[in-house]
Design a protein around this motif. Structure first.
Motif, short mmCIF file in Angstrom:
data_model
loop_
_atom_site.label_atom_id
_atom_site.label_comp_id
_atom_site.label_asym_id
_atom_site.label_seq_id
_atom_site.Cartn_x
_atom_site.Cartn_y
_atom_site.Cartn_z
N ARG A 268 -5.63 4.88 -18.10
CA ARG A 268 -5.58 6.36 -18.49
C ARG A 268 -5.15 6.80 -17.69
NH1 ARG A 268 -10.89 4.37 -19.69
NH2 ARG A 268 -11.71 4.98 -21.63
N GLN A 269 -5.29 6.82 -16.23
CA GLN A 269 -4.24 7.29 -15.27
C GLN A 269 -2.89 7.15 -15.20
OE1 GLN A 269 -4.97 4.96 -11.13
NE2 GLN A 269 -3.74 6.11 -10.13
N ARG B 257 -2.33 9.51 -17.92
CA ARG B 257 -2.55 11.07 -16.83
C ARG B 257 -1.31 12.08 -15.91
NH1 ARG B 257 -8.27 10.41 -16.87
NH2 ARG B 257 -7.49 9.53 -14.53
N GLU B 258 -0.45 10.59 -15.79
CA GLU B 258 0.96 10.72 -14.38
C GLU B 258 2.34 11.28 -15.04
OE1 GLU B 258 -0.78 8.57 -11.12
OE2 GLU B 258 0.60 8.12 -12.18
N GLY B 259 1.67 10.99 -16.70
CA GLY B 259 3.16 11.38 -17.31
C GLY B 259 3.39 10.00 -18.57
N ALA B 260 2.77 8.91 -17.64
CA ALA B 260 4.44 7.84 -18.66
C ALA B 260 3.96 7.38 -19.82
CB ALA B 260 3.08 6.62 -17.44
N ARG B 261 5.09 7.28 -20.30
CA ARG B 261 4.87 6.87 -21.83
C ARG B 261 4.12 5.92 -22.35
NH1 ARG B 261 9.56 10.82 -24.53
NH2 ARG B 261 9.60 12.66 -23.60
N ARG B 262 4.68 5.00 -21.60
CA ARG B 262 4.44 3.66 -22.70
C ARG B 262 2.74 3.50 -21.98
NH1 ARG B 262 9.36 -0.44 -19.59
NH2 ARG B 262 11.24 0.78 -20.90
N ALA B 263 2.55 3.69 -20.43
CA ALA B 263 0.58 3.92 -20.77
C ALA B 263 -0.06 4.31 -21.88
CB ALA B 263 0.44 4.41 -19.20
N CYS B 264 0.39 5.59 -22.16
CA CYS B 264 0.07 6.62 -23.22
C CYS B 264 -0.26 5.56 -24.11
CB CYS B 264 0.28 7.72 -23.87
SG CYS B 264 0.02 9.06 -22.11
N LEU C 172 -2.58 2.66 -23.97
CA LEU C 172 -3.71 3.35 -24.01
C LEU C 172 -4.34 3.63 -25.50
CD1 LEU C 172 -6.56 3.96 -22.28
CD2 LEU C 172 -5.30 6.12 -22.78
N GLN C 173 -3.53 4.31 -26.54
CA GLN C 173 -3.66 3.92 -27.83
C GLN C 173 -4.37 2.81 -28.78
OE1 GLN C 173 -0.75 6.32 -29.41
NE2 GLN C 173 -1.77 7.76 -29.54
#
Length: 398
Positions: free
Chosen positions: A379-380, A383-390, A393-394
């Motif tokens: 999540r953090q 929010r910082e704009g990292a697409r891989r993290a988004c 998270l999905q």
């Protein structure tokens, strides 16, 4: 006695009426041609010009042969130049023809043209008014009697004082240009420049500059108008300099115009138009030298020199093209990219037949990296704009 006095008065009155007609005829017969020819070579504080004096001597001689009363000044300092201009001005009467020829250093500053005497020492902008002669003042002196004035300037050499006049140390700098600037001709004035305004003329590698050399050859041409003569001079100079120097002229002469040698019998039949001494190879060479330029003046120079040339239509089309304003550039907006959420990947659940003892305990969410399955860290980073993290998270259902 009274009758005799009355008769004398009548005779004097009739004589007075006849005087204006006689005077006008005498003025027409008495009109003169005056020329002031200046040639400066031996500059004391600027590079010398070997051909300045040579050019002036040759021009003065050919003008004398065509009926001019010539005042010749060679290597004139500021005092001498002003005296010669004053004497020249005082000689002029209504109906006279005045001609001024100058070969030497000249410069343009803040839109004004200046001619330099041999002792000019320019160290700052204020020196121009004291050390140089403003060209417009000389022309004004020539035209004060509303007579025909011819100005021929072989003074477009490069400015030798450009550093002194435009340096950063000057408190009041000048806008310094190359060669001489454009100059409007007043009524009854013809101005011929050795090259186009803003360009630099050549002093010449032989006895005369290209401009003076052509003038000396062309001035005595019988019964030719000066504007036609100047076109021939332009062609001569362009051929001699491979197109690098293009003489320019500005005229407000009216009919009957002006001819240096109007009374001589023409050596060629009026039915035979002038044929320039030029061949196809010369035209082709000149066209090659300008065909890739965007300078309109060069295409105009081609049309003036080769009115029946092989490339006249191309030259005209390019003049029209480069004169036309450029169309406004369209703003290219960035394309909108549709972003569809990635489908959540199914999380493998433990098989029913696997015992709880064999299932490895999940790591706490508060420990580890996003790629190791830590939702809070994903999540953090999202929010910082990292697409891989988004995307991770999905996948984790968060």
């Amino acid at each position: 006695m009274s009758k005799i006095c009355l008769l004398c008065a009548c005779l004097l009155f009739l004589a007075g009426l006849s005087i204006p007609a006689v005077s006008e005829a005498q003025i027409g017969q008495r009109s003169h041609r005056y020329a002031l020819v200046i040639g400066n070579s031996a500059y004391r504080y600027a590079p010398p010009l070997p051909n300045g004096v040579n050019d002036a001597n040759a021009i003065a001689q050919v003008l004398r042969e065509t009926g001019f009363e010539v005042t010749l000044g060679l290597d004139a300092d500021a005092s001498t130049l002003r005296q010669l201009i004053g004497k020249f001005r005082r000689n002029l009467q209504p109906g006279d023809v005045s001609l001024f020829y100058y070969a030497g250093h000249g410069l343009q500053a803040n839109g004004e043209n200046y001619l330099l005497p041999v002792d000019a020492a320019l160290q700052r902008p204020a020196d121009l008014a004291l050390e140089a002669e403003r060209l417009q003042d000389i022309i004004a002196a020539m035209t004060a009697e509303e007579n025909t004035a011819i100005v021929l300037l072989d003074a477009c050499r490069d400015n030798p004082f450009v550093k002194q006049l435009s340096g950063q140390a000057q408190s009041r700098g000048l806008a310094i240009g190359k060669g001489l600037g454009a100059l409007d001709a007043g009524r009854g004035v013809f101005i011929g420049f050795a090259t186009q305004p803003g360009n630099v003329a050549l002093d010449g590698a032989v006895d005369h500059s290209p401009f003076a050399d052509s003038l000396v050859k062309r001035i005595k041409t019988p019964s030719i108008d000066i504007e036609i003569l100047m076109r021939r001079v332009r062609m001569d100079v362009m051929n001699a300099t491979a197109g690098r120097q293009v003489p320019w002229s500005n005229s407000s002469l009216v009919e009957p115009g002006f001819s240096f040698n109007p009374d001589a019998a023409s050596s060629q039949s009026p039915a035979e138009p002038y044929q320039p001494d030029i061949n196809t190879a010369t035209e082709l060479e000149f066209w090659k030298s300008i065909k890739d330029t965007s300078d309109i003046s060069m295409y105009r120079a081609y049309l003036a020199a080769f009115p029946n040339g092989a490339f006249i239509e191309i030259a005209k089309s390019r003049i029209a093209k480069f004169k036309a304003p450029a169309p406004p550039r369209k703003k290219i907006l960035p394309k909108k990219v549709s972003r569809t959420p990635l489908p959540s990947l199914p999380v493998n659940e433990p098989s029913a037949n696997r015992s709880a003892e064999t299932t490895a305990p999940a790591k706490p969410e508060s420990i580890g990296r996003c790629r190791d399955g830590n939702k809070e860290r994903c999540r953090q980073r999202c929010r910082e704009g990292a697409r891989r993290a988004c995307r991770k998270l999905q996948q984790l259902g968060g």
